[in-house]
Design a protein around this motif. Structure first.
Motif, PDB file in Angstrom:
ATOM      1  N   ALA A   6       0.968  -1.374   0.135  1.00  0.00           N
ATOM      2  CA  ALA A   6      -0.176  -0.033   0.062  1.00  0.00           C
ATOM      3  C   ALA A   6       0.816   1.171   0.132  1.00  0.00           C
ATOM      4  O   ALA A   6       1.854   1.107   0.735  1.00  0.00           O
ATOM      5  CB  ALA A   6      -1.151   0.005   1.062  1.00  0.00           C
ATOM      6  N   HIS A   7       0.558   2.090  -0.791  1.00  0.00           N
ATOM      7  CA  HIS A   7       1.279   3.437  -0.738  1.00  0.00           C
ATOM      8  C   HIS A   7       0.149   4.492  -1.475  1.00  0.00           C
ATOM      9  O   HIS A   7      -0.536   4.431  -2.010  1.00  0.00           O
ATOM     10  CB  HIS A   7       2.461   3.419  -1.691  1.00  0.00           C
ATOM     11  CG  HIS A   7       2.365   3.203  -3.356  1.00  0.00           C
ATOM     12  ND1 HIS A   7       2.958   4.034  -3.931  1.00  0.00           N
ATOM     13  CD2 HIS A   7       1.687   2.314  -3.687  1.00  0.00           C
ATOM     14  CE1 HIS A   7       2.525   3.521  -5.112  1.00  0.00           C
ATOM     15  NE2 HIS A   7       1.740   2.586  -5.090  1.00  0.00           N
ATOM     16  N   ALA A   8       1.024   6.106  -0.943  1.00  0.00           N
ATOM     17  CA  ALA A   8       0.236   6.867  -1.428  1.00  0.00           C
ATOM     18  C   ALA A   8       1.226   7.973  -1.662  1.00  0.00           C
ATOM     19  O   ALA A   8       2.480   7.856  -1.303  1.00  0.00           O
ATOM     20  CB  ALA A   8      -0.891   7.449  -0.410  1.00  0.00           C
ATOM     21  N   PHE A   9       0.899   9.304  -2.448  1.00  0.00           N
ATOM     22  CA  PHE A   9       1.803  10.227  -2.611  1.00  0.00           C
ATOM     23  C   PHE A   9       1.081  11.618  -2.664  1.00  0.00           C
ATOM     24  O   PHE A   9      -0.094  11.817  -2.987  1.00  0.00           O
ATOM     25  CB  PHE A   9       2.723   9.952  -3.806  1.00  0.00           C
ATOM     26  CG  PHE A   9       1.963   9.886  -5.107  1.00  0.00           C
ATOM     27  CD1 PHE A   9       1.331  10.991  -5.764  1.00  0.00           C
ATOM     28  CD2 PHE A   9       1.538   8.800  -5.458  1.00  0.00           C
ATOM     29  CE1 PHE A   9       0.810  10.840  -6.888  1.00  0.00           C
ATOM     30  CE2 PHE A   9       0.869   8.445  -6.652  1.00  0.00           C
ATOM     31  CZ  PHE A   9       0.315   9.752  -7.597  1.00  0.00           C
ATOM     32  N   ALA A  10       1.969  12.713  -2.446  1.00  0.00           N
ATOM     33  CA  ALA A  10       1.251  14.028  -2.764  1.00  0.00           C
ATOM     34  C   ALA A  10       2.639  15.023  -3.194  1.00  0.00           C
ATOM     35  O   ALA A  10       3.784  14.703  -2.809  1.00  0.00           O
ATOM     36  CB  ALA A  10       0.788  14.564  -1.145  1.00  0.00           C
ATOM     37  N   ALA A  11       2.286  15.723  -3.911  1.00  0.00           N
ATOM     38  CA  ALA A  11       3.274  16.709  -4.427  1.00  0.00           C
ATOM     39  C   ALA A  11       3.591  17.707  -3.562  1.00  0.00           C
ATOM     40  O   ALA A  11       2.991  18.257  -2.668  1.00  0.00           O
ATOM     41  CB  ALA A  11       2.958  17.601  -5.721  1.00  0.00           C
ATOM     42  N   CYS A  12       5.056  18.128  -3.249  1.00  0.00           N
ATOM     43  CA  CYS A  12       5.436  19.206  -2.251  1.00  0.00           C
ATOM     44  C   CYS A  12       5.747  20.530  -3.046  1.00  0.00           C
ATOM     45  O   CYS A  12       5.958  20.481  -4.151  1.00  0.00           O
ATOM     46  CB  CYS A  12       6.803  18.689  -1.931  1.00  0.00           C
ATOM     47  SG  CYS A  12       6.890  17.032  -0.816  1.00  0.00           S
ATOM     48  N   ALA A  13       5.663  21.504  -2.384  1.00  0.00           N
ATOM     49  CA  ALA A  13       5.873  22.815  -2.518  1.00  0.00           C
ATOM     50  C   ALA A  13       7.528  22.905  -2.961  1.00  0.00           C
ATOM     51  O   ALA A  13       8.003  22.057  -2.643  1.00  0.00           O
ATOM     52  CB  ALA A  13       5.555  23.979  -1.751  1.00  0.00           C
ATOM     53  N   PRO A  14       7.963  23.661  -4.312  1.00  0.00           N
ATOM     54  CA  PRO A  14       7.132  24.785  -4.620  1.00  0.00           C
ATOM     55  C   PRO A  14       6.536  24.837  -5.911  1.00  0.00           C
ATOM     56  O   PRO A  14       5.619  25.609  -6.225  1.00  0.00           O
ATOM     57  CB  PRO A  14       8.399  25.623  -4.934  1.00  0.00           C
ATOM     58  CG  PRO A  14       9.585  24.787  -5.165  1.00  0.00           C
ATOM     59  CD  PRO A  14       9.269  23.665  -4.431  1.00  0.00           C
ATOM     60  N   GLY A  15       6.623  23.568  -6.515  1.00  0.00           N
ATOM     61  CA  GLY A  15       5.996  23.615  -7.660  1.00  0.00           C
ATOM     62  C   GLY A  15       5.208  22.089  -8.108  1.00  0.00           C
ATOM     63  O   GLY A  15       5.508  21.210  -6.936  1.00  0.00           O
ATOM     64  N   PRO A  16       4.818  21.759  -9.045  1.00  0.00           N
ATOM     65  CA  PRO A  16       4.284  20.497  -9.454  1.00  0.00           C
ATOM     66  C   PRO A  16       5.192  19.156  -9.570  1.00  0.00           C
ATOM     67  O   PRO A  16       6.632  19.665  -9.769  1.00  0.00           O
ATOM     68  CB  PRO A  16       3.556  20.524 -10.831  1.00  0.00           C
ATOM     69  CG  PRO A  16       4.313  21.587 -11.621  1.00  0.00           C
ATOM     70  CD  PRO A  16       4.469  22.672 -10.250  1.00  0.00           C
ATOM     71  N   ALA A  17       4.934  18.311  -9.558  1.00  0.00           N
ATOM     72  CA  ALA A  17       5.991  17.009  -9.326  1.00  0.00           C
ATOM     73  C   ALA A  17       5.446  16.145 -10.990  1.00  0.00           C
ATOM     74  O   ALA A  17       4.309  16.001 -11.119  1.00  0.00           O
ATOM     75  CB  ALA A  17       5.758  16.208  -8.121  1.00  0.00           C
ATOM     76  N   VAL A  18       6.536  15.686 -11.514  1.00  0.00           N
ATOM     77  CA  VAL A  18       6.249  14.834 -12.650  1.00  0.00           C
ATOM     78  C   VAL A  18       6.978  13.409 -12.340  1.00  0.00           C
ATOM     79  O   VAL A  18       7.925  13.622 -11.850  1.00  0.00           O
ATOM     80  CB  VAL A  18       6.807  15.550 -13.849  1.00  0.00           C
ATOM     81  CG1 VAL A  18       6.618  14.484 -14.921  1.00  0.00           C
ATOM     82  CG2 VAL A  18       6.126  16.926 -14.195  1.00  0.00           C
ATOM     83  N   LEU A  19       6.049  12.321 -12.404  1.00  0.00           N
ATOM     84  CA  LEU A  19       6.725  11.052 -12.124  1.00  0.00           C
ATOM     85  C   LEU A  19       6.306  10.308 -13.504  1.00  0.00           C
ATOM     86  O   LEU A  19       5.448  10.566 -14.032  1.00  0.00           O
ATOM     87  CB  LEU A  19       6.146  10.515 -10.928  1.00  0.00           C
ATOM     88  CG  LEU A  19       4.618  10.069 -10.840  1.00  0.00           C
ATOM     89  CD1 LEU A  19       4.487   8.513 -10.823  1.00  0.00           C
ATOM     90  CD2 LEU A  19       4.171  10.619  -9.446  1.00  0.00           C
ATOM     91  N   VAL A  20       7.334   9.348 -13.374  1.00  0.00           N
ATOM     92  CA  VAL A  20       7.138   8.453 -14.636  1.00  0.00           C
ATOM     93  C   VAL A  20       6.905   6.904 -14.070  1.00  0.00           C
ATOM     94  O   VAL A  20       7.687   6.691 -13.115  1.00  0.00           O
ATOM     95  CB  VAL A  20       8.177   8.255 -15.631  1.00  0.00           C
ATOM     96  CG1 VAL A  20       8.164   7.151 -16.645  1.00  0.00           C
ATOM     97  CG2 VAL A  20       8.768   9.727 -16.194  1.00  0.00           C
ATOM     98  N   ASN A  21       5.910   6.463 -14.459  1.00  0.00           N
ATOM     99  CA  ASN A  21       5.498   5.212 -13.760  1.00  0.00           C
ATOM    100  C   ASN A  21       5.212   4.056 -14.899  1.00  0.00           C
ATOM    101  O   ASN A  21       4.973   4.273 -16.040  1.00  0.00           O
ATOM    102  CB  ASN A  21       3.971   5.370 -13.297  1.00  0.00           C
ATOM    103  CG  ASN A  21       3.472   4.143 -12.521  1.00  0.00           C
ATOM    104  OD1 ASN A  21       3.113   3.029 -13.392  1.00  0.00           O
ATOM    105  ND2 ASN A  21       3.300   4.074 -11.356  1.00  0.00           N
ATOM    106  N   VAL A  22       6.018   3.145 -14.400  1.00  0.00           N
ATOM    107  CA  VAL A  22       6.092   1.494 -15.319  1.00  0.00           C
ATOM    108  C   VAL A  22       5.430   0.416 -14.583  1.00  0.00           C
ATOM    109  O   VAL A  22       5.937   0.313 -13.454  1.00  0.00           O
ATOM    110  CB  VAL A  22       7.544   1.241 -15.702  1.00  0.00           C
ATOM    111  CG1 VAL A  22       7.655  -0.027 -16.531  1.00  0.00           C
ATOM    112  CG2 VAL A  22       8.123   2.419 -16.340  1.00  0.00           C
ATOM    113  N   SER A  23       4.201  -0.129 -15.070  1.00  0.00           N
ATOM    114  CA  SER A  23       3.714  -1.067 -14.090  1.00  0.00           C
ATOM    115  C   SER A  23       3.691  -2.173 -15.038  1.00  0.00           C
ATOM    116  O   SER A  23       3.347  -2.261 -16.414  1.00  0.00           O
ATOM    117  CB  SER A  23       2.528  -0.731 -13.491  1.00  0.00           C
ATOM    118  OG  SER A  23       1.502   0.006 -14.739  1.00  0.00           O
ATOM    119  N   PHE A  24       3.398  -3.378 -14.362  1.00  0.00           N
ATOM    120  CA  PHE A  24       3.266  -4.642 -15.405  1.00  0.00           C
ATOM    121  C   PHE A  24       2.681  -5.832 -14.421  1.00  0.00           C
ATOM    122  O   PHE A  24       2.876  -5.811 -13.242  1.00  0.00           O
ATOM    123  CB  PHE A  24       4.718  -4.897 -15.839  1.00  0.00           C
ATOM    124  CG  PHE A  24       5.792  -4.912 -15.168  1.00  0.00           C
ATOM    125  CD1 PHE A  24       6.164  -6.024 -14.474  1.00  0.00           C
ATOM    126  CD2 PHE A  24       6.593  -3.831 -14.758  1.00  0.00           C
ATOM    127  CE1 PHE A  24       7.341  -5.892 -13.450  1.00  0.00           C
ATOM    128  CE2 PHE A  24       7.544  -3.752 -14.018  1.00  0.00           C
ATOM    129  CZ  PHE A  24       7.875  -5.005 -13.286  1.00  0.00           C
TER     130      PHE A  24
END
Length: 108
Positions: free
Chosen positions: A74-92
Motif C-alpha cells: 500500500a502506498h500514496a503520494f502528494a506533490a510538495c511545494a514549490p511546484g508540481p511534480a512529474v513522475l514516470v510510472n512503469v507497471s506490469f
C-alpha cells in the motif's frame, strides 16, 4: 493505511504487458492510498513528491529517485511545494517478473 485495491485488468492497462505513464501532480494534488495486484516502478522526473509507504515514515522523493512497489504494497503520494511534480510510472503484471524473480531467488 486504508486504501483502494487496483487490479491490472480493471485499470487502464487492459491486459497489456506493460504500462508506461507520465503523471503531472500539482502542488496539493495527490495519489490516494492504494495497493494493487501488479508491480510498479516509478521515478521522479521533476519537482518533489512525498511518498507514503505502508509501515514506513513518509519520504520526500526528488528528481532521479526510483521506487519499486510490489504487488500488495500500500502506498500514496502528494506533490510538495514549490511546484508540481512529474513522475514516470512503469507497471506490469507480477507474472511478467516471474523469470527475474526465479533468477534472483531470495534477493528478489
Amino acid at each position: 493505511m486504508t486504501c483502494t485495491r487496483l487490479s491490472w485488468r480493471s485499470e487502464h492497462h487492459g491486459g497489456t504487458p506493460l504500462s508506461v505513464v507520465r503523471h503531472r501532480v500539482p502542488v496539493g494534488g495527490y495519489g490516494a492510498a492504494h495497493d494493487h495486484d501488479f508491480l510498479e516502478l516509478f521515478w521522479i522526473e521533476s519537482g518533489r513528491l512525498e511518498h507514503r509507504f505502508s509501515g514506513h515514515p513518509p519520504q520526500v522523493l526528488e528528481p532521479g529517485d526510483l521506487q519499486c512497489v510490489r504487488a500488495g504494497d500500500a502506498h500514496a503520494f502528494a506533490a510538495c511545494a514549490p511546484g508540481p511534480a512529474v513522475l514516470v510510472n512503469v507497471s506490469f503484471p507480477a507474472a511478467a517478473a516471474a523469470p527475474a524473480a526465479a533468477l534472483a531467488g531470495a534477493a528478489w
